[in-house]
Design a protein around this motif. Structure first.
Motif: not given
Length: 309
Positions: A247-276
């Motif tokens: 996950t750190f490699l994925l986070l680093q990859y995304g952080s170097l290519r996308l704005p920080a707001s878009k990177v952490l926006g995916y955290g909103y999907l975490t509750p949905t994936f937890i339920i699944i």
């Protein structure tokens, strides 16, 4: 005069085309893998205290990443330039993880999930403060829409539960960790000196390990390692390999290519994936209104993803 301008330009230069798509895909898998750590971690913490469990996961992560970097990839083993960078990153990540588990002693996952939804908006603010990254109004609107959907998912479509939400000790404790994680993502880009991503991940894990060993050290000698339940070793393997290294490699990859707001926006999907994931492992499925909230979250993130950076 040129250096600050160059740094601002670099921090606001984002990927396009296929590379941008891959960065969004990386963050999608980041959210899935983090969601898995909640379910596995919840099972493991029934048998071991959070501090030693987290410390052990990072000890294993450091060993495995060390073997990969210095054994398999044959990288030179030397102290990195400005090693304080990794202590800062380690401190922020360590505080985030500890406050999450400490908060769960005083409150429940629903409440901590609600506090978590503040993180992307906070990160957008810190990205402006640290990197001078500006969040476009459309992206901000997408984040807010995704947050609304995430909150609906967290409270399982129960409006009364949402209205009765009370900010207590646990929520305030976790809020400190949320602030740390919101700072952490833009700092990955700010602190990156174009090191090899595996090497950067290794030293970031070393920094986090040292921070987590401080509260865990008194408890580690008392553990009966030979008679630990299998779920502990499964959790340590998953948390160290997938939920830390990968996950750190994925986070680093995304952080170097996308704005920080878009990177952490995916955290909103975490509750949905937890339920699944909870449904898939037999802990019950969520109701239709909850999945409707998940669709709202996905829609907000889709808007955010396609808008210009």
């Amino acid at each position: 005069m040129n250096k600050p301008t160059t740094q601002v330009t670099r921090h606001n230069s984002h990927a396009k085309g296929t590379e941008k798509f891959l960065a969004h895909l990386a963050m999608l898998f980041f959210a899935i893998f983090i969601a898995g750590s909640y379910s596995i971690g919840a099972l493991a913490t029934q048998h071991m205290q959070p501090a030693p469990l987290q410390a052990l996961r990072y000890v294993v992560s450091v060993i495995l990443l060390g073997i990969l970097c210095f054994g398999v990839l044959r990288m030179p083993m030397r102290i990195p330039a400005q090693p304080w960078r990794f202590l800062v990153l380690g401190f922020l990540m360590g505080v985030y993880m500890l406050t999450l588990f400490i908060a769960l002693r005083f409150t429940n996952p629903v409440a901590t999930g609600a506090v978590f939804t503040i993180m992307p908006l906070l990160s957008a603010g810190f990205a402006w403060l640290l990197l001078r990254q500006y969040t476009r109004p459309g992206v901000l609107a997408g984040l807010i829409l995704a947050a609304i959907g995430a909150i609906w998912v967290i409270f399982r479509g129960d409006l009364q539960a949402l209205l009765s939400f009370d900010i207590g000790k646990g929520e305030l404790i976790f809020f400190v960790g949320v602030i740390c994680h919101a700072i952490y993502v833009p700092l990955i880009r700010k602190f990156n000196r174009q090191e090899n991503p595996f090497l950067f991940t290794f030293w970031a894990a070393v920094g986090t390990m040292f921070v987590l060993l401080v509260p865990a050290a008194p408890q580690l000698p008392a553990i009966d390692y030979l008679h630990l339940p299998a779920i502990i070793w499964i959790a340590i393997a998953y948390l160290s390999i997938v939920a830390t290294g990968l996950t750190f490699l994925l986070l680093q990859y995304g952080s170097l290519r996308l704005p920080a707001s878009k990177v952490l926006g995916y955290g909103y999907l975490t509750p949905t994936f937890i339920i699944i994931i909870e449904g898939m492992i037999g802990h019950g499925w969520a109701s239709a209104p909850v999945f409707l909230g998940a669709l709202v979250t996905a829609g907000g993130l889709a808007i955010m993803a396609v808008l210009p950076d």
